[in-house]
Scaffold this motif. Sequence first.
Motif, PDB file in Angstrom:
ATOM      1  N   PRO A  40       0.862  -1.256   0.164  1.00 24.10           N
ATOM      2  CA  PRO A  40       0.206  -0.084  -0.196  1.00 24.10           C
ATOM      3  C   PRO A  40       0.777   1.246  -0.096  1.00 24.10           C
ATOM      4  CG  PRO A  40      -0.004  -0.915   2.102  1.00 24.10           C
ATOM      5  CD  PRO A  40       0.687  -2.024   1.238  1.00 24.10           C
ATOM      6  N   TYR A  65     -11.156 -10.318   5.264  1.00 22.83           N
ATOM      7  CA  TYR A  65     -10.456  -9.189   4.318  1.00 22.83           C
ATOM      8  C   TYR A  65     -12.026  -8.302   3.968  1.00 22.83           C
ATOM      9  CZ  TYR A  65      -9.535  -6.752   0.232  1.00 22.83           C
ATOM     10  OH  TYR A  65      -9.212  -5.627  -0.866  1.00 22.83           O
ATOM     11  N   MET A 115      -5.499   1.193   2.024  1.00 23.29           N
ATOM     12  CA  MET A 115      -4.456   0.356   1.255  1.00 23.29           C
ATOM     13  C   MET A 115      -4.060   1.009  -0.048  1.00 23.29           C
ATOM     14  SD  MET A 115      -4.295  -1.687   3.789  1.00 23.29           S
ATOM     15  CE  MET A 115      -3.014  -2.800   3.118  1.00 23.29           C
ATOM     16  N   ARG A 144      -4.044   0.758  -5.331  1.00 22.89           N
ATOM     17  CA  ARG A 144      -4.484   0.265  -3.759  1.00 22.89           C
ATOM     18  C   ARG A 144      -4.307  -1.256  -4.121  1.00 22.89           C
ATOM     19  NH1 ARG A 144     -10.719   1.391  -3.107  1.00 22.89           N
ATOM     20  NH2 ARG A 144     -10.050   0.591  -1.078  1.00 22.89           N
ATOM     21  N   ILE A 183      -4.843  -6.846   3.138  1.00 23.51           N
ATOM     22  CA  ILE A 183      -4.535  -6.372   4.427  1.00 23.51           C
ATOM     23  C   ILE A 183      -3.810  -7.045   5.337  1.00 23.51           C
ATOM     24  CG2 ILE A 183      -6.555  -4.532   4.460  1.00 23.51           C
ATOM     25  CD1 ILE A 183      -8.225  -6.434   5.910  1.00 23.51           C
ATOM     26  N   SER A 236      -6.619 -11.162   2.139  1.00 27.20           N
ATOM     27  CA  SER A 236      -6.679 -10.728   0.921  1.00 27.20           C
ATOM     28  C   SER A 236      -7.949 -11.183   0.268  1.00 27.20           C
ATOM     29  CB  SER A 236      -5.521 -11.283   0.049  1.00 27.20           C
ATOM     30  OG  SER A 236      -5.650 -12.448  -0.217  1.00 27.20           O
ATOM     31  N   PRO A 287      -3.201  -2.521   8.210  1.00 27.19           N
ATOM     32  CA  PRO A 287      -4.106  -1.467   7.593  1.00 27.19           C
ATOM     33  C   PRO A 287      -3.278   0.055   7.394  1.00 27.19           C
ATOM     34  CG  PRO A 287      -4.521  -1.931   9.921  1.00 27.19           C
ATOM     35  CD  PRO A 287      -3.315  -2.891   9.363  1.00 27.19           C
ATOM     36  N   LYS A 288      -3.709   0.590   6.282  1.00 27.45           N
ATOM     37  CA  LYS A 288      -2.804   1.955   6.013  1.00 27.45           C
ATOM     38  C   LYS A 288      -3.658   2.880   5.131  1.00 27.45           C
ATOM     39  CE  LYS A 288       1.761  -0.092   6.670  1.00 27.45           C
ATOM     40  NZ  LYS A 288       2.905  -0.844   5.940  1.00 27.45           N
ATOM     41  N   GLY A 301      -0.585   4.556   9.179  1.00 30.19           N
ATOM     42  CA  GLY A 301      -0.675   3.084   8.996  1.00 30.19           C
ATOM     43  C   GLY A 301       0.064   2.463  10.512  1.00 30.19           C
ATOM     44  N   GLU A 324       1.405  -1.509  11.528  1.00 34.05           N
ATOM     45  CA  GLU A 324       1.546  -3.144  11.172  1.00 34.05           C
ATOM     46  C   GLU A 324       2.111  -3.661  12.369  1.00 34.05           C
ATOM     47  OE1 GLU A 324       3.448  -5.612   7.645  1.00 34.05           O
ATOM     48  OE2 GLU A 324       4.081  -3.744   7.681  1.00 34.05           O
TER      49      GLU A 324
END
Length: 396
Positions: free
Chosen positions: A217, A298, A316, A322, A326, A341, A358-359, A369, A371
């Motif tokens: 992303p 997802y 994303m 995009r 995620i 996904s 998630p971003k 974001g 992670e």
Amino acid sequence: MKVPESELQQRVNNLQETLQREGFDGALLVQRADTLYYSGTAQNIHIYIPQVGQPLVMAYRDVARAEEETDWRVIPLLGLSKIPGYLKEASLPLPKVLGLEFDVLPVSQYERYRKAFQEIRFVDVSPFIRLQRATKSTWEIARLEETALVYPQVLAYAQEILRPGITEVEFDSHLEQKARAAGHEGYSRVRGFNSEFHFGAIFSGSRATVPGCFDGPIVGKGASIAFPQGPSKAIIQEGESIILDFVTVVNGYQTDQTRLMAYGNMSPELLAAHEIILEVEERLRKAMIPGRIAGEIYAEIMTWVKENTPYEQNFMGFGQARVAFIGHGIGLELDELPTISRGAKEVLVSGMVVAIEPKFVFPGLGAVGIEDTVVVEGDEGARYLTLSPREPIIVR
């Protein structure tokens, strides 16, 4: 750290159960992460795993090191054409159906196997290996927990050295040096064809929104057109959001983590978006329970973002840049199963390890974001393996 013999034996047992169920007589593996997983050594080897019995390790180099690092029998490999003879000498029957790693095996090497093994049917064993490796043992999870101790040290150091006038690539290089001193091994194994990955990346301001070839992303501008991802040579400006997205590796096992930082102040819009991204991550973590299908999780998260935030188009990535995931499995490789996904069919089981990321991306402004690497365990959701504070860090 040597892989325990009991760990290797269980891995081989699990694969042999698959070989028996699928009607494969054996598997001949050459890809580094796979051979390391089943043998315990990262030397240049082939490993043959029969449907029944002990594996045979054939080493180009180094034979002596391979013998020290694995509990299986090791012999010198003097040419691919000699492999059938080695199997006969080891009292292993020649396979009629042989599993190979079709997803990573070069065509030229495949053709050499075809010449060496006459009248043998080759089949793809890669999906079964990847699915087996997706579920980590207690021993592997302990290794991942050790790896997760590196990033907090890097994050603390980042707060000490962030200053006006520093470039992205300079900031990144200082942090990589700190990571190496803290135990990071300096590489990241990636399975995907043509995939290249650095230790991680510093993305600041609008440069974090630059799209590119990497399937993520946030890609970044990079230092040159030859490596168009990650940190650039631009100076980090006061008030810009800074994404610190790093993969650290200890004893071969990788964790992936992202945190948000800024020098001075940060845009109220970005701070507000970050609060939402924290909620998205928590919803994602809680949804990851054994028995759930990855693609359904997802879809659930994508629907929640669409219905409850103003940032659907920024989630994303942005526009055509995009991505359709995620979260991604992680362990010996950065791009393991399962993926959270679109359309993913993997059923989550206890022990699967996933980097959830998630971003939000805002073209021309910046990105926010988070992670974390998590392990699927029970009905309360996945457990965080990465434990750094999740709030934005403002350095003044």
